[in-house]
Design an enzyme around this catalytic site. Sequence first.
Site, PDB file in Angstrom:
ATOM      1  N   ALA A  10       0.811  -1.224   0.000  1.00  0.00           N
ATOM      2  CA  ALA A  10       0.000   0.000   0.000  1.00  0.00           C
ATOM      3  C   ALA A  10       0.844   1.274   0.000  1.00  0.00           C
ATOM      4  O   ALA A  10       0.762   2.090  -0.926  1.00  0.00           O
ATOM      5  CB  ALA A  10      -0.942  -0.015   1.198  1.00  0.00           C
ATOM      6  N   SER A  38       0.839  -4.607  -4.279  1.00  0.00           N
ATOM      7  CA  SER A  38      -0.388  -3.839  -4.479  1.00  0.00           C
ATOM      8  C   SER A  38      -1.646  -4.710  -4.430  1.00  0.00           C
ATOM      9  O   SER A  38      -2.412  -4.787  -5.378  1.00  0.00           O
ATOM     10  CB  SER A  38      -0.316  -3.114  -5.826  1.00  0.00           C
ATOM     11  OG  SER A  38      -1.299  -2.113  -5.921  1.00  0.00           O
ATOM     12  N   CYS A  42      -6.838  -6.929   3.323  1.00  0.00           N
ATOM     13  CA  CYS A  42      -8.025  -6.890   4.178  1.00  0.00           C
ATOM     14  C   CYS A  42      -9.160  -7.756   3.641  1.00  0.00           C
ATOM     15  O   CYS A  42     -10.067  -8.124   4.387  1.00  0.00           O
ATOM     16  CB  CYS A  42      -8.511  -5.456   4.325  1.00  0.00           C
ATOM     17  SG  CYS A  42      -7.308  -4.328   5.066  1.00  0.00           S
ATOM     18  N   VAL A  80      15.726  -6.677   1.114  1.00  0.00           N
ATOM     19  CA  VAL A  80      16.730  -5.769   1.664  1.00  0.00           C
ATOM     20  C   VAL A  80      17.113  -6.233   3.059  1.00  0.00           C
ATOM     21  O   VAL A  80      16.258  -6.501   3.897  1.00  0.00           O
ATOM     22  CB  VAL A  80      16.197  -4.315   1.697  1.00  0.00           C
ATOM     23  CG1 VAL A  80      17.199  -3.395   2.388  1.00  0.00           C
ATOM     24  CG2 VAL A  80      15.901  -3.827   0.288  1.00  0.00           C
ATOM     25  N   ALA A 299      -5.143   0.570   6.502  1.00  0.00           N
ATOM     26  CA  ALA A 299      -4.891   0.637   5.064  1.00  0.00           C
ATOM     27  C   ALA A 299      -4.954   2.070   4.532  1.00  0.00           C
ATOM     28  O   ALA A 299      -4.104   2.481   3.730  1.00  0.00           O
ATOM     29  CB  ALA A 299      -5.889  -0.243   4.313  1.00  0.00           C
ATOM     30  N   ASN A 303      -1.888   4.203   2.521  1.00  0.00           N
ATOM     31  CA  ASN A 303      -2.000   4.797   1.190  1.00  0.00           C
ATOM     32  C   ASN A 303      -1.809   6.307   1.231  1.00  0.00           C
ATOM     33  O   ASN A 303      -1.109   6.880   0.393  1.00  0.00           O
ATOM     34  CB  ASN A 303      -3.363   4.457   0.579  1.00  0.00           C
ATOM     35  CG  ASN A 303      -3.414   3.043   0.039  1.00  0.00           C
ATOM     36  OD1 ASN A 303      -2.982   2.774  -1.065  1.00  0.00           O
ATOM     37  ND2 ASN A 303      -3.929   2.116   0.842  1.00  0.00           N
ATOM     38  N   LYS A 359     -28.543   2.425  24.284  1.00  0.00           N
ATOM     39  CA  LYS A 359     -29.155   1.565  23.278  1.00  0.00           C
ATOM     40  C   LYS A 359     -30.219   2.379  22.565  1.00  0.00           C
ATOM     41  O   LYS A 359     -31.115   2.940  23.194  1.00  0.00           O
ATOM     42  CB  LYS A 359     -29.772   0.329  23.923  1.00  0.00           C
ATOM     43  CG  LYS A 359     -30.450  -0.603  22.919  1.00  0.00           C
ATOM     44  CD  LYS A 359     -31.122  -1.771  23.627  1.00  0.00           C
ATOM     45  CE  LYS A 359     -31.877  -2.662  22.639  1.00  0.00           C
ATOM     46  NZ  LYS A 359     -32.579  -3.770  23.320  1.00  0.00           N
ATOM     47  N   TYR A 424     -32.015  13.096   8.716  1.00  0.00           N
ATOM     48  CA  TYR A 424     -33.129  12.306   9.257  1.00  0.00           C
ATOM     49  C   TYR A 424     -34.165  12.033   8.171  1.00  0.00           C
ATOM     50  O   TYR A 424     -34.594  12.930   7.450  1.00  0.00           O
ATOM     51  CB  TYR A 424     -33.822  13.023  10.418  1.00  0.00           C
ATOM     52  CG  TYR A 424     -35.232  12.511  10.643  1.00  0.00           C
ATOM     53  CD1 TYR A 424     -35.438  11.194  11.085  1.00  0.00           C
ATOM     54  CD2 TYR A 424     -36.350  13.295  10.359  1.00  0.00           C
ATOM     55  CE1 TYR A 424     -36.729  10.697  11.245  1.00  0.00           C
ATOM     56  CE2 TYR A 424     -37.641  12.808  10.523  1.00  0.00           C
ATOM     57  CZ  TYR A 424     -37.816  11.506  10.962  1.00  0.00           C
ATOM     58  OH  TYR A 424     -39.085  10.997  11.114  1.00  0.00           O
ATOM     59  N   TRP A 432     -33.862  11.529  16.372  1.00  0.00           N
ATOM     60  CA  TRP A 432     -32.615  11.667  17.114  1.00  0.00           C
ATOM     61  C   TRP A 432     -31.716  10.495  16.741  1.00  0.00           C
ATOM     62  O   TRP A 432     -31.942   9.358  17.154  1.00  0.00           O
ATOM     63  CB  TRP A 432     -32.881  11.672  18.631  1.00  0.00           C
ATOM     64  CG  TRP A 432     -33.597  12.903  19.094  1.00  0.00           C
ATOM     65  CD1 TRP A 432     -34.934  13.054  19.298  1.00  0.00           C
ATOM     66  CD2 TRP A 432     -32.991  14.160  19.392  1.00  0.00           C
ATOM     67  NE1 TRP A 432     -35.209  14.324  19.709  1.00  0.00           N
ATOM     68  CE2 TRP A 432     -34.046  15.036  19.777  1.00  0.00           C
ATOM     69  CE3 TRP A 432     -31.691  14.648  19.378  1.00  0.00           C
ATOM     70  CZ2 TRP A 432     -33.827  16.359  20.147  1.00  0.00           C
ATOM     71  CZ3 TRP A 432     -31.457  15.964  19.741  1.00  0.00           C
ATOM     72  CH2 TRP A 432     -32.514  16.811  20.119  1.00  0.00           C
TER      73      TRP A 432
END
Length: 446
Positions: A10, A38, A42, A80, A299, A303, A359, A424, A432
Site C-alpha cells: 500500500a 499492491s 483486508c 533488503v 490501510a 496509502n 441503546k 433524518y 434523534w
Amino acid sequence: MHFVIIGGDAAGMSAASRARRNAPDMKITVLEMTQDISYSACSMPYVLADEEGDMDALIMRTPAVFREKHGIDLRLGHKVEDIDPEARRVSGRDSEGKNFEVFFDKLLIATGSAASMPLIPGHDLPHVFVLKSLDDGRRVKAFIEEKRVKKAAIIGAGYIGLEMCEALTERGITVQLIRNAPEILPWLAPELSLVVEKALGEKGILINHGCTTERIEAHGSRLDICCTEACFDAEMVLMAIGVRPSGFLAKNAGLELGAAGAIAVNRSLQTSHPDIYAAGDCADAYHVVTGEKVWIPMALTANRAGWAVADHITGKPVRMEGVAGTGVFKIFDVEVARTGLTVQDARKAGFDPVEVVVKSYSRAKTVAGSRPVWVQMVGDRQSGRLLGVSMVGKDNEARRINAAAVALHARMRVADFSTADLAYAPPFSPVWDPLLVAANQLLKKL
C-alpha cells in the site's frame, strides 16, 4: 534524483505512483521481497469464505502496469537486509541468493507489519497458519481444500481472528475460538462486547475465554491445542493474535524507533535521517485527539502516507495531521465500529474521561429493518471534548461512525457534536440519531 522504496504494497506503491505523476523524469526503484505487490490483504477472509474465491483477484495492479505504464524499476524477490544511511545504500539478496546493492538520494521504508507468532512448542507445524500476506492466504485456502478441513481453532480475537470465524463457518468448518482474555474485544463496553459474543455463539462458534495456549501437538492429521487447563482438537490452527511493525531494518541502521517499536517519523514522514522516510504499518503517527505518537496500522493511513512522502520529496509541503484510529469490521450480521479513545486510553493520556452507553435504534421504529444499535461515547470532563465513540449493531454502523471520526478531527466538544445537523428520514434514522442520543446523555454526565 533516485527514489528507492523498500516494500511494494500500500504505502510503497502509492508513493511510487504518486512520485511518477509528480516527477515524470525521476528514477524510481521499488524493492519487494515477495512476488506480490499492491493487493488488498483486508479482503482475504472474504475470499476464503467463498469456495470459488481467487486470491489473485485481490491484486489491484500487476507488476507489468508499474513497469510498462509508469516506468518504475520494480524488482520482485529482492529482500533488503541492510540500510547504510551514510553511504546512501541498501543491500540484500534476491530470490536466487545473489547479492545486490542500490544507492539512493531519497529512501522510503515501507516494510509494513508482520504477524505475531508466539514461540510455543508446535508453532511451526504445517497445520499452523497466520494470515498476513497473499501467500499466507493461498496456503490457507489450499490447505482447507486439500485436507477438506472440518474443524479449526483460531487463537486470538482481533479483527482478522473474528472475521475468520465467519469465513471458516461459511465453508462448513466448525470453529473453536481461543482467547487469553476473559472477554471478546476488551476495549468495548461489556454491553457491546456481549452483543458480539452472542452473535458468535448463535453461529456455533465455541469460545474459550481466559485460555493461554501453551503448546500445539500433532497427532497425524489432528492437532491438540493445549492451554493451562484444557486441550482442544482441530485439523488446523490460525494464529491471529495481532501484528507488529517491521522496523528492524531501521533499527539496525540507527534510525529512531517510536510507538510500539514502529519507525519514528515527523509530520512529513521523515525519520531521524531527513532523506529517509517511513510510511504505512512500519511507521508511527500522531493521534488527532492526544497529539501523541501512536501505532495504529490501517490501510487508508498507509496509502495516504505513501502519497505524502512522494509529495514531500518532489517539493510539495506536507503536514500529516494524524489518525483517529477509526476502524470497522463485521462478524456475520453484526457491525463493530470505533474511533478515538476508550476510557482507558483517555485516562492514560491525562484526560478526565466520562462515558455513557446507550441503546437506540438504527431507523424509526415503525420502519421495516429498524434494529437495535449500541453506542459507547467518551468525553473529557474538564474541556468537554469528544474523545471517542464505539458502536455495535446490525444496520450500517460502519457508516455512522464516520460522523464521529470527523468530529474528532475537528476537535469538537460533545456540546458541539450534540447540535450537529445529522440527516433524518424514517428509513435511515430516528429523528434523534443514535449518535445524538449518546451525545445528549453524555452532556448530562459532563
